[in-house]
Design an enzyme around this catalytic site. Structure first.
Site, PDB file in Angstrom:
ATOM      1  N   LYS A  98      -5.632   8.112 -19.961  1.00 57.44           N
ATOM      2  CA  LYS A  98      -5.842   8.681 -21.292  1.00 57.44           C
ATOM      3  C   LYS A  98      -4.579   8.509 -22.136  1.00 57.44           C
ATOM      4  O   LYS A  98      -4.187   7.390 -22.403  1.00 57.44           O
ATOM      5  CB  LYS A  98      -6.304  10.133 -21.146  1.00 57.44           C
ATOM      6  N   ASP A 154      -4.127  20.521 -14.830  1.00 54.94           N
ATOM      7  CA  ASP A 154      -4.487  19.181 -15.288  1.00 54.94           C
ATOM      8  C   ASP A 154      -4.010  19.079 -16.736  1.00 54.94           C
ATOM      9  O   ASP A 154      -4.581  19.683 -17.641  1.00 54.94           O
ATOM     10  CB  ASP A 154      -6.006  19.004 -15.180  1.00 54.94           C
ATOM     11  N   ARG A 187       0.822  -1.215   0.000  1.00 53.84           N
ATOM     12  CA  ARG A 187       0.000   0.000   0.000  1.00 53.84           C
ATOM     13  C   ARG A 187       0.854   1.263   0.000  1.00 53.84           C
ATOM     14  O   ARG A 187       0.381   2.354  -0.290  1.00 53.84           O
ATOM     15  CB  ARG A 187      -1.018   0.002   1.162  1.00 53.84           C
ATOM     16  N   TYR A 199     -13.009  19.189 -16.253  1.00 56.06           N
ATOM     17  CA  TYR A 199     -13.544  17.825 -16.360  1.00 56.06           C
ATOM     18  C   TYR A 199     -14.702  17.628 -15.369  1.00 56.06           C
ATOM     19  O   TYR A 199     -14.587  17.980 -14.193  1.00 56.06           O
ATOM     20  CB  TYR A 199     -12.415  16.818 -16.099  1.00 56.06           C
TER      21      TYR A 199
HETATM   22  C1  LIG Z   1     -10.524  11.522 -17.407  1.00 57.75           C
HETATM   23  C2  LIG Z   1     -10.058  12.791 -16.806  1.00 57.75           C
HETATM   24  C3  LIG Z   1      -9.833  12.884 -15.429  1.00 57.75           C
HETATM   25  C4  LIG Z   1     -10.150  11.741 -14.463  1.00 57.75           C
HETATM   26  O1  LIG Z   1      -9.309  10.660 -14.647  1.00 57.75           O
HETATM   27  P1  LIG Z   1      -9.743   9.121 -14.361  1.00 57.75           P
HETATM   28  O2  LIG Z   1      -8.507   8.404 -14.707  1.00 57.75           O
HETATM   29  O3  LIG Z   1     -10.919   8.838 -15.247  1.00 57.75           O
HETATM   30  O4  LIG Z   1     -10.094   9.028 -12.915  1.00 57.75           O
HETATM   31  C5  LIG Z   1      -9.333  14.081 -14.936  1.00 57.75           C
HETATM   32  N1  LIG Z   1      -9.088  15.124 -15.756  1.00 57.75           N
HETATM   33  C6  LIG Z   1      -9.306  15.072 -17.086  1.00 57.75           C
HETATM   34  C7  LIG Z   1      -9.023  16.267 -17.933  1.00 57.75           C
HETATM   35  C8  LIG Z   1      -9.801  13.909 -17.652  1.00 57.75           C
HETATM   36  O5  LIG Z   1     -10.037  13.857 -18.971  1.00 57.75           O
END
Ligand SMILES: *Cc1c(COP(=O)(O)O)cnc(C)c1O
Length: 381
Positions: free
Chosen positions: A196, A171, A47, A99
């Site tokens: 992504k 982000d 963990r 998001y």
């Molecule tokens: C998908 C996404 C997230 C969240 O990520 P997860 O891996 O789905 O938890 C945060 N910020 C952006 C811009 C995203 O496209």
């Protein structure tokens, strides 16, 4: 060393024990310690982390130019850890287009965590300044934003944050460090959904925070991850690490494909607007050209003439683009975000978000032209 080379070699190199060139995966949850609990090999329990996650973190820190990276089980786990690491009473100022999951985290959870959140147009310096409070500890922006592809000037946001005694979190999920490195522009933390583009193949869930400094905030986020268990599993870490190795090539192709699609569709009578920062008439084009290098990314959005019903009809006629959520994989995806985000959505209901994959751009343009041709504009004439 250039980014492309670092992407291949950051924390790479053969395993010293076996000579294996690809990274190994250790699934053990527990590690030998002395009878008094002192770790004999530097770790106790999974963990806290795992060796593959450590490699991923060193590679991510090297690619973003930060002192410390933390890998998480998902992008949202990373976002939650960043928020929870802030001092109680802190106010977070978000750019208005963010998001949906992060917006929901802010509106549903921040209050219970003793945090305040507000949203403003951070592309407008006067509006941004007016939205600051004495408690503002963090400015939180995406650029390009999900899903409207807005562009925020990162150097200006960093200057405003400093002036306010706050930090800037970016982000970077859409741009990735292949195209934009926020820490070099003055940001303090970069967030990624590695689900992504960094993973890149639609087969792993993950997140990351990369900190400019290995400071108290980074250590609080790491301690929270240990407490709550939101680590990246060994196999998830391995998949994201593998994705990083091809990131530079993929982002180049995602970007040229998206630009080709945007150019081919600009001015289409079935569309009210094509939102892509690589188009010269996009309001953020000049800023994007300044703060991104090597392309404008693989995400674009279409505002379909005729509104919601026309947008859904176009989405239903696409064949190469799968109707599915998420983004950043090799295959092209389409999504009517307002439907998926539900009643609290702030996304216009004529908007289709496209994740442009690595197919040949002519095939993608042909699929879109066919789906649009029979739609809105044409059908209603
Ligand atoms: C998908 C996404 C997230 C969240 O990520 P997860 O891996 O789905 O938890 C945060 N910020 C952006 C811009 C995203 O496209």
């Amino acid at each position: 060393m250039r980014f492309e080379t670092r992407a291949i070699h950051a924390d790479g190199g053969p395993d010293s024990g076996t000579g294996a060139v690809a990274p190994s995966i250790h699934l053990s949850t527990t590690y030998l310690h002395a009878p008094d609990g002192a770790p004999l090999f530097g770790r106790l329990y999974a963990r806290e982390g795992n060796p593959t996650q450590d490699r991923l973190e060193r590679a991510l820190a090297a690619l973003e130019g930060g002192e410390r990276a933390l890998a998480f089980a998902s992008g949202m786990a990373a976002a939650a850890a960043l928020a929870e690491a802030l001092p109680e009473g802190a106010h977070v100022l978000f750019h208005r287009d963010v998001y949906h999951g992060v917006r929901t985290l802010a509106t549903e959870c921040f209050g219970r965590w003793g945090l305040a959140a507000s949203f403003a147009d951070l592309t407008d310096p006067a509006a941004a300044r007016a939205a600051l409070t004495d408690a503002t500890a963090l400015l939180w922006v995406e650029t390009p934003t999900n899903p409207r592809l807005e562009i925020v000037d990162l150097a200006a946001a960093a200057a405003l944050a400093r002036e306010a005694g706050a930090l800037l979190a970016v982000d970077g999920t859409f741009a990735t460090p292949a195209l934009q490195r926020p820490l070099e522009l003055g940001a303090d933390v970069v967030l990624h959904s590695t689900t992504k583009y960094l993973g890149g193949h639609g087969d792993v869930l993950g997140g990351a925070l990369v900190f400019r400094r290995d400071d108290a905030l980074a250590r609080r986020a790491e301690a929270l991850r240990h407490r709550t268990g939101a680590i990246a599993s060994p196999f998830s870490s391995w998949l994201v690490l593998r994705g990083l190795r091809t990131l530079a090539c993929r982002m180049e192709r995602h970007s040229t494909n998206a630009l080709a699609v945007a150019r081919a569709l600009a001015g289409h009578p079935g569309l009210a607007e094509v939102l892509y920062p690589g188009l010269p008439d996009h309001p953020g084009h000049e800023i994007a050209a300044r703060q991104m290098a090597g392309g404008f990314g693989g995400m674009l959005a279409l505002r379909v003439a005729g509104g919601r019903a026309s947008a859904l009809a176009v989405a239903s006629r696409l064949e190469l683009f799968a109707n599915a959520t998420s983004l950043g994989g090799v295959e092209s995806l389409v999504e009517h975000r307002a439907s998926v985000e539900g009643p609290a959505s702030t996304t216009p209901d004529d908007l289709l978000r496209l994740s442009i994959g690595l197919e040949h751009p002519d095939d993608l343009v042909a699929d879109l032209a066919r789906a649009l041709g029979a739609g809105a504009g044409a059908a209603e004439r």
